[in-house]
Design a protein around this motif. Sequence first.
Motif, mmCIF file in Angstrom:
data_model
loop_
_atom_site.group_PDB
_atom_site.id
_atom_site.type_symbol
_atom_site.label_atom_id
_atom_site.label_comp_id
_atom_site.label_asym_id
_atom_site.label_seq_id
_atom_site.Cartn_x
_atom_site.Cartn_y
_atom_site.Cartn_z
ATOM 1 N N GLY A 172 -26.828 -27.294 98.437
ATOM 2 C CA GLY A 172 -27.354 -26.250 97.526
ATOM 3 C C GLY A 172 -26.778 -24.644 98.291
ATOM 4 N N GLN A 173 -27.065 -23.855 96.982
ATOM 5 C CA GLN A 173 -26.932 -22.578 97.688
ATOM 6 C C GLN A 173 -28.347 -22.591 98.642
ATOM 7 O OE1 GLN A 173 -28.132 -19.404 94.327
ATOM 8 N NE2 GLN A 173 -26.576 -18.451 95.065
ATOM 9 N N LEU A 174 -28.929 -22.613 97.813
ATOM 10 C CA LEU A 174 -30.451 -22.219 99.039
ATOM 11 C C LEU A 174 -30.364 -23.010 100.218
ATOM 12 C CD1 LEU A 174 -33.612 -20.993 99.965
ATOM 13 C CD2 LEU A 174 -33.958 -22.678 99.097
ATOM 14 N N SER A 175 -29.368 -23.782 100.709
ATOM 15 C CA SER A 175 -29.758 -24.237 101.828
ATOM 16 C C SER A 175 -28.617 -23.448 102.717
ATOM 17 C CB SER A 175 -29.331 -25.787 101.800
ATOM 18 O OG SER A 175 -30.539 -26.695 101.231
ATOM 19 N N GLN A 176 -27.135 -22.927 101.536
ATOM 20 C CA GLN A 176 -26.438 -22.407 102.555
ATOM 21 C C GLN A 176 -26.750 -21.087 103.167
ATOM 22 O OE1 GLN A 176 -23.663 -21.614 99.011
ATOM 23 N NE2 GLN A 176 -23.381 -23.572 98.816
ATOM 24 N N ILE A 177 -27.757 -20.026 102.369
ATOM 25 C CA ILE A 177 -28.427 -19.176 102.887
ATOM 26 C C ILE A 177 -29.419 -20.057 104.429
ATOM 27 C CG2 ILE A 177 -29.836 -17.338 102.281
ATOM 28 C CD1 ILE A 177 -29.120 -17.635 99.655
ATOM 29 N N VAL A 178 -30.528 -20.736 104.139
ATOM 30 C CA VAL A 178 -31.118 -20.878 104.721
ATOM 31 C C VAL A 178 -30.640 -21.179 106.272
ATOM 32 C CG1 VAL A 178 -32.383 -22.771 106.194
ATOM 33 C CG2 VAL A 178 -32.875 -21.808 103.641
ATOM 34 N N LEU A 190 -27.886 -28.900 111.093
ATOM 35 C CA LEU A 190 -27.629 -29.745 110.566
ATOM 36 C C LEU A 190 -27.232 -30.172 108.880
ATOM 37 C CD1 LEU A 190 -28.997 -31.997 113.553
ATOM 38 C CD2 LEU A 190 -26.748 -30.340 113.114
ATOM 39 N N MET A 191 -26.736 -30.488 107.648
ATOM 40 C CA MET A 191 -27.165 -30.826 106.730
ATOM 41 C C MET A 191 -26.779 -32.064 106.647
ATOM 42 S SD MET A 191 -24.829 -30.761 103.654
ATOM 43 C CE MET A 191 -24.044 -30.223 104.097
ATOM 44 N N CYS A 192 -27.082 -32.734 105.474
ATOM 45 C CA CYS A 192 -27.235 -34.180 104.953
ATOM 46 C C CYS A 192 -27.414 -34.084 103.215
ATOM 47 C CB CYS A 192 -28.294 -34.863 105.101
ATOM 48 S SG CYS A 192 -28.208 -36.786 104.348
ATOM 49 N N ASP A 193 -26.063 -34.723 102.696
ATOM 50 C CA ASP A 193 -25.957 -34.550 100.698
ATOM 51 C C ASP A 193 -25.172 -35.215 100.427
ATOM 52 O OD1 ASP A 193 -26.021 -33.895 98.354
ATOM 53 O OD2 ASP A 193 -26.531 -31.855 98.844
ATOM 54 N N PRO A 194 -25.623 -36.743 100.126
ATOM 55 C CA PRO A 194 -24.632 -37.494 99.582
ATOM 56 C C PRO A 194 -23.497 -37.131 98.600
ATOM 57 C CG PRO A 194 -26.490 -38.050 99.065
ATOM 58 C CD PRO A 194 -26.950 -36.630 99.673
ATOM 59 N N ARG A 195 -24.205 -36.008 98.078
ATOM 60 C CA ARG A 195 -23.161 -35.939 96.520
ATOM 61 C C ARG A 195 -21.958 -34.257 96.436
ATOM 62 N NH1 ARG A 195 -28.548 -32.600 94.406
ATOM 63 N NH2 ARG A 195 -28.319 -31.470 96.309
ATOM 64 N N GLU A 196 -21.072 -35.110 96.216
ATOM 65 C CA GLU A 196 -20.436 -34.554 97.048
ATOM 66 C C GLU A 196 -19.945 -33.180 96.172
ATOM 67 O OE1 GLU A 196 -17.220 -37.328 96.041
ATOM 68 O OE2 GLU A 196 -17.607 -38.770 97.885
ATOM 69 N N GLU A 197 -20.158 -33.327 94.492
ATOM 70 C CA GLU A 197 -19.988 -32.360 94.032
ATOM 71 C C GLU A 197 -20.758 -30.557 95.190
ATOM 72 O OE1 GLU A 197 -21.171 -35.775 91.166
ATOM 73 O OE2 GLU A 197 -21.952 -34.562 93.402
ATOM 74 N N TRP A 202 -19.030 -26.444 100.425
ATOM 75 C CA TRP A 202 -20.129 -26.566 102.474
ATOM 76 C C TRP A 202 -18.961 -26.078 103.382
ATOM 77 C CZ3 TRP A 202 -24.639 -25.744 103.305
ATOM 78 C CH2 TRP A 202 -25.869 -25.949 104.907
ATOM 79 N N GLN A 203 -19.223 -24.747 104.092
ATOM 80 C CA GLN A 203 -18.518 -24.564 105.351
ATOM 81 C C GLN A 203 -19.119 -24.970 107.022
ATOM 82 O OE1 GLN A 203 -17.495 -20.396 105.061
ATOM 83 N NE2 GLN A 203 -17.330 -20.093 102.559
ATOM 84 N N PRO A 204 -18.113 -25.223 107.492
ATOM 85 C CA PRO A 204 -18.457 -26.055 108.851
ATOM 86 C C PRO A 204 -18.961 -24.412 109.697
ATOM 87 C CG PRO A 204 -15.955 -27.343 108.088
ATOM 88 C CD PRO A 204 -16.199 -25.436 107.060
ATOM 89 N N ALA A 205 -19.019 -23.594 109.298
ATOM 90 C CA ALA A 205 -19.154 -22.001 109.959
ATOM 91 C C ALA A 205 -21.368 -22.359 109.733
ATOM 92 C CB ALA A 205 -18.531 -21.128 109.713
ATOM 93 N N TRP A 206 -21.304 -22.913 108.806
ATOM 94 C CA TRP A 206 -22.793 -22.726 108.383
ATOM 95 C C TRP A 206 -23.757 -23.825 109.145
ATOM 96 C CZ3 TRP A 206 -21.494 -22.855 102.590
ATOM 97 C CH2 TRP A 206 -20.607 -21.467 101.921
ATOM 98 N N GLY A 207 -22.834 -24.921 109.529
ATOM 99 C CA GLY A 207 -23.345 -26.175 110.390
ATOM 100 C C GLY A 207 -22.775 -27.496 110.277
ATOM 101 N N ARG A 208 -23.689 -28.461 110.985
ATOM 102 C CA ARG A 208 -22.502 -29.807 110.411
ATOM 103 C C ARG A 208 -23.132 -30.393 109.827
ATOM 104 N NH1 ARG A 208 -23.565 -33.922 114.283
ATOM 105 N NH2 ARG A 208 -25.245 -32.993 115.807
ATOM 106 N N HIS A 209 -22.094 -31.000 109.305
ATOM 107 C CA HIS A 209 -22.598 -32.082 107.517
ATOM 108 C C HIS A 209 -22.546 -33.626 108.145
ATOM 109 C CE1 HIS A 209 -20.873 -34.392 103.734
ATOM 110 N NE2 HIS A 209 -22.155 -34.630 103.790
#
Length: 323
Positions: A172-178, A190-197, A202-209
């Motif tokens: 979400g938005q908070l994770s994007q800023i963090v 690194l980011m994990c979120d099973p919710r496709e919505e 998510w942008q790859p420049a922010w971290g690896r999904h």
Amino acid sequence: MECLDLDVLQTALTWREAGFDVSLATVVQTWGSAPRPPGSLLAIRSDGQVLGSVSGGCIEDDLIARVRNQGMPEKPEWVQYGVTRAQAQHFGLPCGGILELVLEPVTDSSWIAEVLQRTSMHELVQRTLVLASGAIMLSPGQPQSSQSLFFDGEKLTMVFGPQLRLLMIGAGQLSQIVAQMAQPLGFDVLMCDPREEYTGTWQPAWGRHIAGMPDDVVLQIKPDAHTAIVALTHDPKLDDMALLEALKSAAFYVGALGSRANNKKRRERLALFDLSDEQIEHLHGPIGLHIGSRTPAEIAISILAEIISVKNGVIPSQKKLID
């Protein structure tokens, strides 16, 4: 080894590959109020360009002048600044500050490429430089060693890596800023979120999904003492799954978003599973330091401030409700 110092190594490698002569300056010992700690790096190019830092700027200026006036060093050498009060004032060192550096020409950059490759794989690498000959030896670093740099006047031994990691549960938005704030602090995000919505934006420049359910992803990355894990979905079905594994790991920081009341309920739920009281006490919640944060950006600063304080062994005096 800070992320900024790894950037210095990467830049030194890029300059060498482009055909420039390059020297590295490493802070090996300090006394008094020295501006930069041992292990800090500075790369100096033959035309005077620099990246990194060993002081507040005055010593960098002197090193640039040395390169322009005398050329690159032909072999590693030991340099000391700030021995006298006059020298300390001349080079901008605080009163009483003394700084020792090792200057070395980068004649063979293959060791830099290997260090960068191995640290990117979350490995510890020990590098030993013999000043008399310029010989360089690489070997596996020892995780249990508390000393990352050793200099005896003849050999400089330094441990590189592994890079800090931050695993976020939620996109979400908070994770994007963090994520965007954590990268300059030296974290591999690194980011994990099973919710496709949520992952769709998510942008790859922010971290690896990393795809998968949170508990599986925590197990997959094998958290160690250089890993922080934060659950930021505000959905107990997802956050709790990650926490059940994260709290059993060696991660130096585990935190979860939520109010004091929500975190009290979370701890009660976690106690129903195979977690000890000691493991549950490792959970930081409410997450973040008390800075009066309200907006997502302020909350992100609060979270990262607490993570950094724990990494640095500073015990926060206050905790804050973040909901």
